[in-house]
Motif scaffolding. Structure first.
Motif, PDB file in Angstrom:
ATOM      1  N   GLY A   1      -4.509   8.845   4.255  1.00 43.31           N
ATOM      2  CA  GLY A   1      -4.785   7.565   3.623  1.00 43.31           C
ATOM      3  C   GLY A   1      -3.664   6.593   3.936  1.00 43.31           C
ATOM      4  O   GLY A   1      -3.628   5.477   3.428  1.00 43.31           O
ATOM      5  N   ASP A   2      -2.742   7.030   4.802  1.00 41.77           N
ATOM      6  CA  ASP A   2      -1.494   6.319   5.069  1.00 41.77           C
ATOM      7  C   ASP A   2      -1.619   5.481   6.346  1.00 41.77           C
ATOM      8  O   ASP A   2      -1.705   6.018   7.449  1.00 41.77           O
ATOM      9  CB  ASP A   2      -0.375   7.365   5.215  1.00 41.77           C
ATOM     10  CG  ASP A   2       0.990   6.737   5.419  1.00 41.77           C
ATOM     11  OD1 ASP A   2       1.080   5.495   5.516  1.00 41.77           O
ATOM     12  OD2 ASP A   2       1.977   7.499   5.493  1.00 41.77           O
TER      13      ASP A   2
ATOM     14  N   MET B   1      -8.895   7.481   4.980  1.00 40.68           N
ATOM     15  CA  MET B   1      -9.832   7.710   3.880  1.00 40.68           C
ATOM     16  C   MET B   1      -9.906   6.457   3.015  1.00 40.68           C
ATOM     17  O   MET B   1      -8.882   5.924   2.602  1.00 40.68           O
ATOM     18  CB  MET B   1      -9.360   8.892   3.041  1.00 40.68           C
ATOM     19  CG  MET B   1      -9.202  10.162   3.840  1.00 40.68           C
ATOM     20  SD  MET B   1      -8.397  11.447   2.885  1.00 40.68           S
ATOM     21  CE  MET B   1      -9.652  11.767   1.665  1.00 40.68           C
ATOM     22  N   LYS B   2     -11.105   6.005   2.766  1.00 40.46           N
ATOM     23  CA  LYS B   2     -11.291   4.840   1.919  1.00 40.46           C
ATOM     24  C   LYS B   2     -11.835   5.291   0.559  1.00 40.46           C
ATOM     25  O   LYS B   2     -12.048   6.483   0.354  1.00 40.46           O
ATOM     26  CB  LYS B   2     -12.211   3.850   2.620  1.00 40.46           C
ATOM     27  CG  LYS B   2     -11.637   3.423   3.989  1.00 40.46           C
ATOM     28  CD  LYS B   2     -12.487   2.414   4.700  1.00 40.46           C
ATOM     29  CE  LYS B   2     -12.131   1.001   4.314  1.00 40.46           C
ATOM     30  NZ  LYS B   2     -10.780   0.617   4.761  1.00 40.46           N
TER      31      LYS B   2
ATOM     32  N   MET C   1     -12.453   4.949   7.791  1.00 46.33           N
ATOM     33  CA  MET C   1     -12.310   4.021   8.898  1.00 46.33           C
ATOM     34  C   MET C   1     -11.609   4.799  10.002  1.00 46.33           C
ATOM     35  O   MET C   1     -10.510   5.326   9.784  1.00 46.33           O
ATOM     36  CB  MET C   1     -11.467   2.807   8.487  1.00 46.33           C
ATOM     37  CG  MET C   1     -11.220   1.825   9.616  1.00 46.33           C
ATOM     38  SD  MET C   1     -12.737   1.029  10.217  1.00 46.33           S
ATOM     39  CE  MET C   1     -12.166   0.356  11.771  1.00 46.33           C
ATOM     40  N   VAL C   2     -12.259   4.933  11.138  1.00 47.26           N
ATOM     41  CA  VAL C   2     -11.690   5.701  12.250  1.00 47.26           C
ATOM     42  C   VAL C   2     -11.050   4.727  13.237  1.00 47.26           C
ATOM     43  O   VAL C   2     -11.737   3.860  13.795  1.00 47.26           O
ATOM     44  CB  VAL C   2     -12.768   6.548  12.958  1.00 47.26           C
ATOM     45  CG1 VAL C   2     -12.144   7.352  14.089  1.00 47.26           C
ATOM     46  CG2 VAL C   2     -13.456   7.473  11.955  1.00 47.26           C
ATOM     47  N   TYR C   3      -9.738   4.866  13.413  1.00 45.57           N
ATOM     48  CA  TYR C   3      -9.009   3.960  14.296  1.00 45.57           C
ATOM     49  C   TYR C   3      -8.778   4.579  15.670  1.00 45.57           C
ATOM     50  O   TYR C   3      -8.243   5.681  15.800  1.00 45.57           O
ATOM     51  CB  TYR C   3      -7.664   3.575  13.677  1.00 45.57           C
ATOM     52  CG  TYR C   3      -7.799   2.593  12.539  1.00 45.57           C
ATOM     53  CD1 TYR C   3      -7.880   1.220  12.782  1.00 45.57           C
ATOM     54  CD2 TYR C   3      -7.860   3.028  11.211  1.00 45.57           C
ATOM     55  CE1 TYR C   3      -8.020   0.313  11.735  1.00 45.57           C
ATOM     56  CE2 TYR C   3      -7.995   2.134  10.168  1.00 45.57           C
ATOM     57  CZ  TYR C   3      -8.073   0.780  10.435  1.00 45.57           C
ATOM     58  OH  TYR C   3      -8.204  -0.129   9.405  1.00 45.57           O
ATOM     59  N   THR C   4      -9.195   3.838  16.678  1.00 42.95           N
ATOM     60  CA  THR C   4      -8.901   4.115  18.077  1.00 42.95           C
ATOM     61  C   THR C   4      -8.075   2.911  18.555  1.00 42.95           C
ATOM     62  O   THR C   4      -7.953   1.913  17.825  1.00 42.95           O
ATOM     63  CB  THR C   4     -10.205   4.193  18.885  1.00 42.95           C
ATOM     64  OG1 THR C   4     -10.862   2.905  18.784  1.00 42.95           O
ATOM     65  CG2 THR C   4     -11.132   5.285  18.354  1.00 42.95           C
ATOM     66  N   PRO C   5      -7.520   2.956  19.767  1.00 41.37           N
ATOM     67  CA  PRO C   5      -6.801   1.763  20.241  1.00 41.37           C
ATOM     68  C   PRO C   5      -7.678   0.510  20.204  1.00 41.37           C
ATOM     69  O   PRO C   5      -7.201  -0.581  19.861  1.00 41.37           O
ATOM     70  CB  PRO C   5      -6.423   2.137  21.688  1.00 41.37           C
ATOM     71  CG  PRO C   5      -6.320   3.637  21.673  1.00 41.37           C
ATOM     72  CD  PRO C   5      -7.394   4.085  20.726  1.00 41.37           C
ATOM     73  N   GLU C   6      -8.969   0.676  20.493  1.00 39.94           N
ATOM     74  CA  GLU C   6      -9.877  -0.468  20.519  1.00 39.94           C
ATOM     75  C   GLU C   6     -10.129  -1.019  19.115  1.00 39.94           C
ATOM     76  O   GLU C   6     -10.068  -2.231  18.891  1.00 39.94           O
ATOM     77  CB  GLU C   6     -11.219  -0.075  21.167  1.00 39.94           C
ATOM     78  CG  GLU C   6     -11.138   0.278  22.644  1.00 39.94           C
ATOM     79  CD  GLU C   6     -10.490   1.633  22.914  1.00 39.94           C
ATOM     80  OE1 GLU C   6      -9.922   1.786  24.021  1.00 39.94           O
ATOM     81  OE2 GLU C   6     -10.546   2.528  22.039  1.00 39.94           O
ATOM     82  N   SER C   7     -10.418  -0.135  18.152  1.00 35.76           N
ATOM     83  CA  SER C   7     -10.726  -0.625  16.802  1.00 35.76           C
ATOM     84  C   SER C   7      -9.468  -1.162  16.104  1.00 35.76           C
ATOM     85  O   SER C   7      -9.552  -2.087  15.292  1.00 35.76           O
ATOM     86  CB  SER C   7     -11.389   0.469  15.956  1.00 35.76           C
ATOM     87  OG  SER C   7     -10.533   1.577  15.765  1.00 35.76           O
ATOM     88  N   LEU C   8      -8.309  -0.595  16.440  1.00 37.93           N
ATOM     89  CA  LEU C   8      -7.050  -1.106  15.875  1.00 37.93           C
ATOM     90  C   LEU C   8      -6.793  -2.520  16.381  1.00 37.93           C
ATOM     91  O   LEU C   8      -6.433  -3.419  15.603  1.00 37.93           O
ATOM     92  CB  LEU C   8      -5.892  -0.180  16.260  1.00 37.93           C
ATOM     93  CG  LEU C   8      -4.498  -0.578  15.752  1.00 37.93           C
ATOM     94  CD1 LEU C   8      -4.452  -0.623  14.230  1.00 37.93           C
ATOM     95  CD2 LEU C   8      -3.432   0.387  16.293  1.00 37.93           C
ATOM     96  N   MET C   9      -6.996  -2.726  17.677  1.00 37.78           N
ATOM     97  CA  MET C   9      -6.809  -4.060  18.248  1.00 37.78           C
ATOM     98  C   MET C   9      -7.826  -5.042  17.674  1.00 37.78           C
ATOM     99  O   MET C   9      -7.505  -6.183  17.345  1.00 37.78           O
ATOM    100  CB  MET C   9      -6.930  -3.983  19.784  1.00 37.78           C
ATOM    101  CG  MET C   9      -6.764  -5.329  20.504  1.00 37.78           C
ATOM    102  SD  MET C   9      -5.183  -6.180  20.136  1.00 37.78           S
ATOM    103  CE  MET C   9      -4.012  -5.101  20.976  1.00 37.78           C
ATOM    104  N   GLU C  10      -9.059  -4.572  17.518  1.00 40.90           N
ATOM    105  CA  GLU C  10     -10.123  -5.446  17.004  1.00 40.90           C
ATOM    106  C   GLU C  10      -9.832  -5.888  15.568  1.00 40.90           C
ATOM    107  O   GLU C  10      -9.996  -7.054  15.219  1.00 40.90           O
ATOM    108  CB  GLU C  10     -11.461  -4.693  17.055  1.00 40.90           C
ATOM    109  CG  GLU C  10     -12.660  -5.548  16.698  1.00 40.90           C
ATOM    110  CD  GLU C  10     -13.962  -4.766  16.748  1.00 40.90           C
ATOM    111  OE1 GLU C  10     -14.905  -5.175  16.064  1.00 40.90           O
ATOM    112  OE2 GLU C  10     -14.027  -3.742  17.467  1.00 40.90           O
ATOM    113  N   GLU C  11      -9.383  -4.936  14.730  1.00 37.80           N
ATOM    114  CA  GLU C  11      -9.164  -5.267  13.313  1.00 37.80           C
ATOM    115  C   GLU C  11      -7.840  -5.970  13.053  1.00 37.80           C
ATOM    116  O   GLU C  11      -7.772  -6.909  12.271  1.00 37.80           O
ATOM    117  CB  GLU C  11      -9.231  -3.992  12.459  1.00 37.80           C
ATOM    118  CG  GLU C  11      -9.090  -4.297  10.976  1.00 37.80           C
ATOM    119  CD  GLU C  11      -9.136  -3.047  10.112  1.00 37.80           C
ATOM    120  OE1 GLU C  11      -8.151  -2.793   9.407  1.00 37.80           O
ATOM    121  OE2 GLU C  11     -10.154  -2.329  10.156  1.00 37.80           O
TER     122      GLU C  11
END
Length: 296
Positions: free
Chosen positions: A140-141, A157-158, A165-175
């Motif tokens: 959750g960190d 974990m939300k 929320m699953v973070y990949t390099p793409e989703s991290l950059m997007e968000e």
């Protein structure tokens, strides 16, 4: 096997799951206990969170990482590190050894290292295992987002069960418009109230984010001090040592001396041993949840 048929490992942030599970149920005022009086609400909640993630992400291997105590290399660098944390609740403390026993009954290694945090064990194992398999980190960190890579996804974990929320390099950059390494620079500038290090006094998340996005890194910012407003430049120059120290404290180590071989992490449940452990803890419903028959 995961969806693409390759092996994958789930690295579990045991501390994050235990605290989340404890407070989620303790908030109701009811603490689950065995007939002998042993509190088990965090263990019960942990298993529900954990097994939901196992079913959703279908890892072939699992390891669970733990803190060993409050003294780490970070407290040696900065005595006030996490100094604002209160002691764990009395009802939670005995459950840490219980959940480690439960993990053992599942055949899942409990990984920790003296002088380091669970985060550092997770970072080290992620670096090691990502060479050969897909890595998922369950936590959750948000500090863990610095570990995201093409082969390592961070599952945050939300609220509620089964929300991630699953973070990949793409989703991290997007968000967040940040790369994984920039998470460390961001924390160095803004500090972390939860971990109790200050960063640069007077620079909050909004300014820190703008600076990192514009200049790329702390080095990029320091190389362009003349371009900054007088106010921001003054704050950084006044707190340069703390900026560098805060960035060191924020960075998760990936070179810890932990021994954990892939074969020891392979998920192969001994149904009788697991069912027996949950029977002992008066948690037959967890055995049912896992599709395991109770012992005769």
């Amino acid at each position: 096997m995961n969806q693409n048929g390759k092996e994958s490992i789930l690295l579990v942030d045991g501390m994050a799951l235990m605290f989340r599970a404890f407070y989620a149920s303790a908030a109701t005022g009811y603490i689950r206990r065995t007939k002998a009086g042993l509190p088990t609400n965090a263990v019960y909640g942990f298993m529900r969170y954990f097994w939901d993630a196992v079913q959703k992400f279908a890892p072939t291997h699992i390891a669970c990482c733990w803190d060993l105590g409050s003294k780490t290399f970070r407290t040696e660098q900065f005595a006030a590190y996490k100094g604002n944390r209160s002691e764990a609740p009395d009802e939670l403390i005995p459950q840490f050894s219980v959940i480690r026993d439960v993990m053992e009954s599942l055949g899942i290694p409990n990984v920790s290292c003296p002088g380091y945090e669970a985060d550092d064990c997770i970072g080290t194992l992620a670096a090691k295992f990502s060479e050969d398999m897909q890595v998922y980190i369950l936590t959750g960190d948000h500090d863990m987002l610095q570990l995201v890579s093409e082969r390592t996804s961070v599952i945050i974990m939300k609220k509620g069960h089964g929300n991630y929320m699953v973070y990949t390099p793409e989703s991290l950059m997007e968000e967040k418009q940040l790369t994984p390494r920039q998470i460390i620079d961001l924390k160095g500038l803004m500090g972390d109230t939860s971990d109790n290090y200050p960063g640069v006094r007077g620079i909050g998340e909004k300014t820190a984010l703008k600076l990192v996005q514009e200049y790329g890194s702390v080095e990029g910012i320091l190389g362009n001090l003349d371009s900054l407003s007088k106010s921001v430049r003054g704050k950084i120059e006044a707190d340069l040592d703390m900026l560098h120290l805060s960035r060191q404290l924020a960075e998760i180590r990936c070179d810890v001396d932990v021994v954990c071989i892939p074969d020891s992490c392979r998920l192969e449940l001994n149904a009788a041993a697991v069912a027996s452990k949950f029977e002992e803890l008066e948690m037959a419903s967890i055995s049912s949840l896992m599709g395991l028959a109770a012992t005769p």
